[in-house]
Motif scaffolding. Structure first.
Motif, PDB file in Angstrom:
ATOM      1  N   GLN A  41       7.402  12.984  14.935  1.00 42.16           N
ATOM      2  CA  GLN A  41       5.938  13.036  14.839  1.00 42.16           C
ATOM      3  C   GLN A  41       5.465  12.306  13.593  1.00 42.16           C
ATOM      4  O   GLN A  41       6.117  12.371  12.542  1.00 42.16           O
ATOM      5  N   VAL A  42       4.331  11.646  13.712  1.00 45.65           N
ATOM      6  CA  VAL A  42       3.751  10.991  12.540  1.00 45.65           C
ATOM      7  C   VAL A  42       3.256  12.072  11.573  1.00 45.65           C
ATOM      8  O   VAL A  42       2.514  12.975  11.966  1.00 45.65           O
ATOM      9  N   GLN A  43       3.742  11.971  10.319  1.00 45.27           N
ATOM     10  CA  GLN A  43       3.289  12.946   9.326  1.00 45.27           C
ATOM     11  C   GLN A  43       2.148  12.407   8.477  1.00 45.27           C
ATOM     12  O   GLN A  43       1.243  13.135   8.092  1.00 45.27           O
ATOM     13  N   SER A  44       2.205  11.092   8.211  1.00 48.57           N
ATOM     14  CA  SER A  44       1.055  10.476   7.544  1.00 48.57           C
ATOM     15  C   SER A  44       1.015   9.006   7.897  1.00 48.57           C
ATOM     16  O   SER A  44       2.042   8.414   8.255  1.00 48.57           O
ATOM     17  N   ALA A  45      -0.198   8.449   7.830  1.00 41.50           N
ATOM     18  CA  ALA A  45      -0.385   7.047   8.203  1.00 41.50           C
ATOM     19  C   ALA A  45      -1.221   6.345   7.141  1.00 41.50           C
ATOM     20  O   ALA A  45      -2.138   6.934   6.568  1.00 41.50           O
ATOM     21  N   HIS A  46      -0.868   5.107   6.887  1.00 41.69           N
ATOM     22  CA  HIS A  46      -1.664   4.244   6.010  1.00 41.69           C
ATOM     23  C   HIS A  46      -2.044   3.011   6.813  1.00 41.69           C
ATOM     24  O   HIS A  46      -1.181   2.382   7.429  1.00 41.69           O
ATOM     25  N   ILE A  47      -3.320   2.661   6.777  1.00 41.56           N
ATOM     26  CA  ILE A  47      -3.812   1.538   7.565  1.00 41.56           C
ATOM     27  C   ILE A  47      -4.084   0.360   6.639  1.00 41.56           C
ATOM     28  O   ILE A  47      -4.861   0.473   5.686  1.00 41.56           O
ATOM     29  N   ASN A  48      -3.471  -0.760   6.937  1.00 42.77           N
ATOM     30  CA  ASN A  48      -3.628  -1.954   6.109  1.00 42.77           C
ATOM     31  C   ASN A  48      -4.297  -3.063   6.917  1.00 42.77           C
ATOM     32  O   ASN A  48      -3.834  -3.412   7.989  1.00 42.77           O
ATOM     33  N   SER A  49      -5.380  -3.578   6.372  1.00 40.89           N
ATOM     34  CA  SER A  49      -5.990  -4.797   6.909  1.00 40.89           C
ATOM     35  C   SER A  49      -5.491  -5.937   6.025  1.00 40.89           C
ATOM     36  O   SER A  49      -5.997  -6.128   4.924  1.00 40.89           O
ATOM     37  N   PRO A  50      -4.485  -6.684   6.488  1.00 41.75           N
ATOM     38  CA  PRO A  50      -3.776  -7.579   5.565  1.00 41.75           C
ATOM     39  C   PRO A  50      -4.358  -8.985   5.428  1.00 41.75           C
ATOM     40  O   PRO A  50      -3.674  -9.877   4.962  1.00 41.75           O
ATOM     41  N   MET A  51      -5.607  -9.187   5.837  1.00 43.71           N
ATOM     42  CA  MET A  51      -6.201 -10.516   5.650  1.00 43.71           C
ATOM     43  C   MET A  51      -7.574 -10.404   5.009  1.00 43.71           C
ATOM     44  O   MET A  51      -8.375  -9.563   5.393  1.00 43.71           O
ATOM     45  N   TYR A  52      -7.845 -11.292   4.064  1.00 41.50           N
ATOM     46  CA  TYR A  52      -9.115 -11.312   3.344  1.00 41.50           C
ATOM     47  C   TYR A  52      -9.716 -12.704   3.423  1.00 41.50           C
ATOM     48  O   TYR A  52      -9.009 -13.691   3.227  1.00 41.50           O
TER      49      TYR A  52
END
Lengths: 343, 486
Positions: free
Chosen positions: B26-37
């Motif tokens: 099960q996913v315990q924690s998630a980090h969301i990255n938008s990797p383009m600027y």
């Protein structure tokens, strides 16, 4: 599909599509291609979309495996299509765009894939010349695949040639017209495209040998220099509203957009989006820069003095109908109906 | 504990990377990255103010009209004017065309293909899903793409082209519609209606939008075979796979309201809906702030209101993991999108479903499909109400010094633009896109964004390096990453 009953002489033409410093609009525009079956049109042209970020099922590690197989030569890469600017910043690291899941800058993936591609295609003005992402202070150090504005070079360098010996093919436009892309890919897949079909800026000549002005529905207003003064006016937008259609290479008014559209038919000026550097016109987009009341951006292939003389003559000869309609949003005076037979 | 880094995460608009900590499948924690600027907020500085109308649609190729509308409204606010009724109707039509196309693209090309994956091969509905939705091959996906292409011819007529039309102005539209063109536009909308009624819903749109509870929905569902129409097929697999328990939202939903009518009303209401109280509160835009603690951007001065926002890259910042700032409303995480719009607008079916199971993969997609049924008839009315003897545009000057706020609803949710003009030039421009809200990183207090929280508990099957449940949850938000990091 009927075409599947024919035997194929050549293997399918593999296209890998990447997106970097752009808006995805060229892909979205492509899906507006005038066909009742987009994917059928691709397969009928022998085009196999190996991976496309909006269309493919493969995500994450599966997608990376496809790219790596191309680099390793396990899958032949016939056309590398790149959409969006190449983001070289900050300080040449490429960290403004890391390809997700890989920790590696997109510019490095593009360099590696371009090295094995039979053809490399810049889809849209961002990938061709830098485009809108390179505007203002160009905070991301954006450039095109083989151009930086109108200077050859860009990410891959002036000397770059793809496997078949061609420089990057620049299907410029912001966005690019769906059929410019589709027809370029179809010609490549059919082995019907060579260097003679590219103009001096790397654009396919089948659309770049035309001017936006050709086929413009406002041509009668242009002839008489009957000019629009504000948005929604019907007149010619060259004199006051910044229209560059007489100078810009594209067939937008003869190969229409989304059915029956074009910028000038939509009531706004051509901003020269197929040309390098369009993103920084040096003046407000909506206003025509003038010297002594004369636009500085006159048609490129006409002596200026002649243009001025003809403009002044045609202005004095403008029919009332054309003059009045030019500053209205609908026809106020209709063409006269002659009661005698036309001669 | 295992760590998974998932990317490139495709069939979303733009670039996305998801970092997962996984414990016991099960996913315990998630980090969301938008990797383009790309830096649009920097690019716009010092530009002539009206030039925003050229640059901002190019933030996004999937919701470019939404960006144009927000910018035109910010400039109109700075001018202190509103467009004439025809201009408002045309703007509604253009926005609705784009939003409906986005809902269609999302359902047929982005969301449903995942259910054609081999992992579902044993399911009774799998053959039907494969036939209709397999990526680049599915029969209905191909029909939907053709319907989308025809729908966008509305924007060829109304806006010259799509994406990146420049016809949308602060005081109306640069493209007046002639009397004869109205019937052509109407015919095109009816073509689209025919696709929806034949292929998607297998029912009249009015019948779908009149469904007023989940009980009524089940009743309607039972009147035909479980794969009769793609909507029913979706319900079949959604209930069976328990998508109504997957990807819970934060319980607070925001809508800027959408499709204003000439009398000043809104077709979809503005406000905040709270699941605990089941009530709508007024939206106070003064309480919006953006926190850049975990973005590769300067967080000088702490969380800021967008009118005073700051966008300066700081790529070596410790603890930063994305280019997205963390927008908050009154300091709290909210979700935005079609689900939020329908909750705030009090559609009885969506309220009923959300009160039972909250914001989930199921309710997000349900709300999006319901909007197709609700908005297309409204488009027909707007076309009929165009008055060809009245103006589409009025001339009005922009002051040299002014500020403005432009709000709209893109397909994916609430979009806001804030502009400051000094001596005719843009002195500040800030954009908060729907995905900025939904895909927000943690804030200064360490509170995860809506998706980051929604992913907690998602199942990770043995051997999965790109978990399919995570894909369903992420795509249920229909993210637009290029808007987020503009």
């Amino acid at each position: 599909m009927a075409s599947e009953t024919f035997s194929r002489k050549t293997p399918a033409f593999n296209v890998l599509w990447l997106q970097s410093g752009g808006c995805g609009g060229c892909s979205m525009s492509l899906l507006c291609a005038d066909t009742p079956d987009f994917f059928g049109a691709l397969s009928d042209a022998d085009i196999n979309m190996l991976w496309h970020p909006s269309l493919s099922i493969e995500s994450g590690a599966d997608a990376v495996r496809i790219m790596q197989a191309c680099i390793d030569g396990r899958i032949p890469l016939h056309a590398l299509c790149v959409e969006g600017s190449m983001l070289r910043g900050p300080n040449g690291t490429g960290r403004f765009h890391i390809l997700a899941g890989t920790g590696k800058p997109m510019i490095e993936w593009v360099q590696a894939l371009a090295a094995v591609a039979h053809y490399t295609v810049a889809v849209g003005t961002c990938a061709a010349y830098g485009g809108i992402t390179a505007a203002g202070g160009n905070p991301t150090d954006a450039c095109g695949l083989q151009y930086e504005g109108d200077q050859i070079g860009g990410l891959l360098g002036a000397a770059y040639r793809s496997g078949t010996g061609l420089p990057v093919i620049n299907v410029a436009g912001c966005p690019t017209h769906p059929n410019w892309v589709l027809e370029t890919l179809m010609a490549l897949a059919a082995d019907l495209f060579d260097a003679s079909q590219m103009d001096a800026l790397g654009r396919p000549r089948f659309y770049a040998d035309h001017l936006v002005h050709h086929g413009c529905t406002r041509n009668e207003y242009y002839e008489f220099k009957a000019s629009a003064e504000k948005p929604s006016d019907l007149g010619c937008m060259m004199e006051n509203m910044g229209c560059k259609g007489t100078q810009v290479h594209a067939d937008c008014n003869t190969r229409l957009w989304n059915g029956d559209g074009s910028c000038t038919r939509g009531g706004y000026a051509c901003i020269s989006c197929t040309e390098p550097g369009f993103e920084e016109p040096g003046h407000s987009f909506h206003v025509t820069p003038k010297i002594a009341g004369i636009p500085i951006g006159l048609p490129t292939d006409m002596p200026k003095a002649w243009f001025v003389a003809l403009a002044s003559l045609s202005k004095s000869a403008t029919p009332k109908r054309v003059r009045e309609n030019a500053t209205a949003d609908h026809l106020k005076i209709l063409p006269a109906i002659r009661k005698t037979r036309l001669k | 504990m295992a760590r998974l880094i998932v990317g490139p995460f495709n069939r979303v608009e733009g670039d996305l990377e998801v970092r997962l900590e996984v414990v016991d499948g099960q996913v315990q924690s998630a980090h969301i990255n938008s990797p383009m600027y790309r830096g649009f907020e920097q690019i716009l500085l010092k530009k002539p103010a009206m030039d925003a109308l050229i640059y901002v649609p190019r933030i996004c190729g999937i919701c470019s009209v939404s960006q144009s509308v927000a910018s035109a409204r910010a400039l109109a606010d700075a001018m202190g004017v509103t467009p004439p009724p025809n201009g408002a109707r045309v703007t509604n039509l253009m926005l609705a065309t784009e939003n409906m196309a986005d809902h269609l693209t999302h359902f047929y090309l982005f969301f449903m293909p995942d259910f054609a994956r081999p992992v579902y091969a044993q399911q009774p509905w799998h053959a039907a899903v494969q036939d209709r939705f397999t990526a680049m091959q599915g029969r209905h996906a191909r029909l939907a793409l053709a319907a989308r292409q025809r729908l966008f011819t509305l924007l060829g007529t109304l806006g010259g082209k799509w994406p990146h039309t420049q016809s949308i102005q602060p005081t109306g539209s640069s493209r007046a519609v002639e009397a004869a063109e109205r019937v052509r536009l109407l015919a095109r909308v009816r073509e689209f209606r025919a696709f929806l009624e034949q292929t998607l819903f297998a029912a009249p749109l009015e019948q779908i939008s009149a469904i007023d509870s989940e009980a009524a929905l089940r009743q309607w569902y039972a009147t035909a075979a479980p794969d009769s129409g793609d909507f029913r097929l979706f319900l079949t697999l959604a209930w069976q796979l328990e998508l109504d328990r997957m990807g819970p939202g934060p319980g607070r939903y925001m809508s800027n309201g959408s499709y204003p009518s000439p009398d000043g009303g809104l077709t979809f209401a503005r406000g905040i809906w709270d699941q605990v109280s089941d009530k709508v509160q007024a939206l106070d835009t003064d309480s919006i702030s953006e926190d850049a603690t975990h973005a590769w951007l300067s967080d000088a001065g702490g969380a800021r209101h967008p009118a005073d926002g700051l966008t300066v890259p700081d790529i070596d910042k410790p603890d930063a993991y994305t280019w997205n700032k963390a927008p908050r409303l009154d300091g709290r995480v909210i979700e935005t999108g079609a689900l939020a719009r329908q909750l705030v607008d009090a559609h009885p079916l969506i309220r009923d479903a959300a009160m039972r199971c909250g914001g989930t993969v199921y309710t997000r997609v349900l709300a999006r499909l319901l909007e197709l049924a609700r908005v297309v008839p409204a488009m027909e009315e707007w076309i009929k109400n165009l008055r060809t003897d009245e103006p589409y545009f009025v001339a009005h000057a922009l002051p040299d010094d002014a500020v403005g706020m432009g709000l709209t609803e893109a397909a994916r949710g609430s979009l806001g633009h804030w502009i400051a003009i000094r001596k005719g030039k843009i002195s500040n421009y800030q954009i908060i896109a729907p995905t900025s809200w939904n895909f927000s990183p943690r804030d200064a207090q360490g509170v995860p964004g809506a998706l980051e929280a929604a992913l907690v508990g998602a199942a990770v099957l043995p051997g999965e390096d790109t978990p399919v449940s995570v894909q369903h949850i992420v795509r249920s938000f229909d993210p637009c990453m290029v808007c987020t990091v503009h």
